[in-house]
Design a protein around this motif. Structure first.
Motif, PDB file in Angstrom:
ATOM      1  N   TYR A 198      20.675 -33.013   4.893  1.00  0.00           N
ATOM      2  CA  TYR A 198      21.034 -32.581   3.544  1.00  0.00           C
ATOM      3  C   TYR A 198      19.909 -31.713   2.987  1.00  0.00           C
ATOM      4  N   HIS A 201      27.318 -44.637   2.518  1.00  0.00           N
ATOM      5  CA  HIS A 201      28.099 -44.433   3.746  1.00  0.00           C
ATOM      6  C   HIS A 201      27.158 -44.121   4.896  1.00  0.00           C
ATOM      7  N   HIS A 210      23.436 -43.996   3.325  1.00  0.00           N
ATOM      8  CA  HIS A 210      22.911 -43.223   2.193  1.00  0.00           C
ATOM      9  C   HIS A 210      24.017 -42.914   1.194  1.00  0.00           C
ATOM     10  N   HIS A 212      27.243 -42.075   8.947  1.00  0.00           N
ATOM     11  CA  HIS A 212      27.956 -41.011   9.643  1.00  0.00           C
ATOM     12  C   HIS A 212      28.290 -41.459  11.063  1.00  0.00           C
TER      13      HIS A 212
HETATM   14 FE   FE2 Z   1      26.504 -38.472   4.109  1.00  0.00          FE
END
Ligand code: FE2
Length: 188
Positions: free
Chosen positions: A99, A90, A147, A92
């Motif tokens: 992360y 996906h 990612h 963003h």
């Molecule tokens: Fe993500």
């Protein structure tokens, strides 16, 4: 004065204050990397016994909103993923994300899109990079980075810093095998 000392800020409170201090207008292209450095510092200065982190570990909730900034719109999420937890590739949308792993091991695959985007609903992806997030490791993903995440060793405490509320923006998921792109519109 003793009361004052007892109310000393937690490492999480200090982290949020530091994020707010570097935020500026939120448009600095270096911001994802600055936030990643601050998150690394947060993990390095946090013990699993610190009350706020012990609370996350005890609850074991897959997803928690730990902080939402009313002024700037960024959100700090906390996740506890069981071993094997994974998601589809996906992006963003117009936003970026950082992360970081506090416990466990989470592998994040970054993809490169190889088609030209002219065919509606179609997309071909190839794996580009594999990031292995062991405890203390933090990785930023800038606007457009596609990612997917996979908890290879759990429980994986994963922090996800969102530059903006994902429910308010249009983004996409990708099916690698079917070579399709699935729109994820903002919740209206
Ligand atoms: Fe993500």
């Amino acid at each position: 004065m003793a009361v004052q000392e007892q109310k000393a800020d937690s490492s999480f409170d200090r982290y949020i204050a530091e994020v707010r201090a570097v935020w500026g207008d939120g448009k600095d292209p270096q911001l994802p990397f600055k936030i990643a450095a601050l998150m690394e510092k947060l993990f390095a200065s946090t013990s699993p016994d610190d009350p706020w982190m012990a609370d996350i570990l005890r609850d074991g909730k897959p997803s928690r909103e730990l902080y939402r900034d009313a002024e700037h719109g960024f959100i700090q999420m906390g996740h506890v993923h069981k071993q094997g937890h994974s998601n589809m590739p996906h992006d963003h949308g117009p936003c970026w994300v950082v992360y970081g792993a506090f416990t466990g091991i989470t592998e994040i695959t970054k993809y490169k899109r190889t088609d030209d985007g002219t065919q509606q609903g179609k997309a071909t992806l190839v794996k580009d990079e594999l990031h292995r997030l062991t405890p203390g490791v933090v990785q930023p993903y800038v606007r457009g980075d596609i990612h997917s995440t996979h908890a290879v060793e759990g429980p994986a405490v994963v922090f996800r810093f969102l530059s903006y509320d994902l429910d308010k923006i249009d983004r996409s998921r990708y099916n690698v095998e079917k070579e399709t792109v699935i729109p994820v519109p903002a919740a209206r």
